[in-house]
Design a protein around this motif. Sequence first.
Motif, short mmCIF file in Angstrom:
data_model
loop_
_atom_site.label_atom_id
_atom_site.label_comp_id
_atom_site.label_asym_id
_atom_site.label_seq_id
_atom_site.Cartn_x
_atom_site.Cartn_y
_atom_site.Cartn_z
N LYS A 64 -1.39 -4.86 -1.41
CA LYS A 64 -1.70 -6.13 -2.05
C LYS A 64 -3.14 -6.14 -2.58
O LYS A 64 -4.04 -5.56 -1.95
N PHE A 100 -6.14 -8.82 -4.20
CA PHE A 100 -6.53 -10.23 -4.38
C PHE A 100 -7.78 -10.32 -5.25
O PHE A 100 -8.70 -9.49 -5.12
N GLU A 105 -5.82 -6.60 1.42
CA GLU A 105 -5.72 -7.49 2.60
C GLU A 105 -6.76 -7.10 3.65
O GLU A 105 -7.44 -7.95 4.22
N LEU A 149 -10.15 -8.26 2.59
CA LEU A 149 -10.40 -9.69 2.85
C LEU A 149 -10.77 -9.89 4.32
O LEU A 149 -11.66 -10.68 4.63
N PRO A 171 -7.13 -15.45 2.50
CA PRO A 171 -6.39 -15.22 1.25
C PRO A 171 -6.17 -16.51 0.44
O PRO A 171 -6.06 -16.44 -0.79
N CYS A 230 -8.05 -17.05 -2.66
CA CYS A 230 -7.93 -16.02 -3.71
C CYS A 230 -6.67 -16.24 -4.54
O CYS A 230 -5.87 -17.12 -4.24
N GLU A 246 -3.43 -13.69 -6.05
CA GLU A 246 -2.89 -12.35 -5.81
C GLU A 246 -2.40 -11.73 -7.11
O GLU A 246 -1.76 -12.42 -7.92
#
Length: 419
Positions: free
Chosen positions: A6, A8, A254, A257, A264, A267, A269
């Motif tokens: 992921k 962000f 992730e 972060l 999250p 943010c 994504e």
Amino acid sequence: MKPQRKVFVVGGHLTPFIGKGHPDFIWKKHPEFGQRENPTLEELMTSAILGALESTGVEAAAIERGYVGNFAGELFSNQGHMGALAVRAHKDLQGKPFMRLEGACASGGLAVVTAVDAIQAGCDVVMALGAEVQTTVSARDGAGFLARASHWESERELDDFTFPAMFARRAKYYEEKFGVGEEDIAYVVAKAYANANKNPNAHMRDVKVDLEAASQASDTNPRFLRNEDFKDYLKVTDCSQVSDGAAAMILASEEGLKKLGIDPSKCVELLGYTVATSPLGQVSDYTTLDNTKKAANELYTETGLKPEQIGVCEVHDCFAVTEVLMTEALGFAEPGKGGELAKSGATAIDGKIPVNTGGGLIAFGHPVGATGIKQVLEIYRQMKGLCGDYQVPTKPEYGLTANMGGDDRTTVCMAFKNV
Ligand code: ACO
């Protein structure tokens, strides 16, 4: 591509975009002419980098890599080697891998996707930035520099203003094929200026261009091309600005972060990203953006998103006809109906699919290398309710960007989800 890890968008910073028509831009009739200079490429870059660190609360030491979008620093500012220029901004960036990406007006978008690739390869916190200075020479000489993004050998001679002529060519064939007039395309221009007038960072924040002014040529809105075939299809208000400016953003995985202590929910994504590249000088149909369509279709397939789900969009409106063609290539309007879409109000800030809410390249401005970064930051800022007077009324769930280099030769499309 759909990210395997992921990614962000943590946030970032934009400098104001300035140039002719902006009250802070120094030129010979400015009261401070001779006393103050316009910011240099390095100053703009530094201000974007430090602003991004400050606004996100991320320490420079936490940045593992940096990617810099810039098209023509060597020509406008006698400056290349952008990675090493960028790390002058902060001692804790020095010694880290910072490097440049170049794909003409899509350089910023390429910097973002390369930062995303770095996260896929294992990095956790990466910076993407872009900067361009274009006002060090006249618009005519600058047009020659920008023409390096065309196929120089076969396209440079279209006009001194090569890119304006290339898109006047598109406007001509588009208008002829679909039976629309320049007044139909002018809705895009009126919207761009109306949005920019609400945006303190916009190059044209104080310049008014309404539908009537955008619909016809005049002494203040001349048809300025010399190419006899295309000159009737472009006026000054149809063009993006020659702007100086910079933008920087921070992307994180992730794990990144967690390391940064950022939730999250602060943010947005990244859901997917695609890049399509077509050969210079070989456009087969001037009435569509085939390369952009390819990138967008791949993005929709990979993310499962549909055009009707997009709640906010940034498209590359280097010229008015380009926004019309972009909205068609992205599936918001049928071929020939992009002008009608703008006329219906659907792409306005309070419309069904708000497009270029801060004024787009036409009125927010177009410092080439910064544009692709700015587009992503604008989606982030709209999703997080940070756009002040030009905030969209409904919180968007999904957003999309389309950043284009040259005459639809390199396109970067990205899709985002609000968290
Ligand atoms: N009547 C006729 N011609 C005129 C008039 C008039 N009243 N006024 C100006 N012109 C002509 C002149 O020939 C002038 O050139 P010159 O001064 O060298 O002779 C030319 O128009 C431009 O006038 P400027 O005053 O220099 O224009 P300005 O600085 O306002 O710039 C312009 C306007 C040319 C539209 C500029 O904003 C521009 O080039 N924009 C496009 C930038 C671009 O191409 N970016 C890349 C996009 S491609 C992509 O993103 C994929």
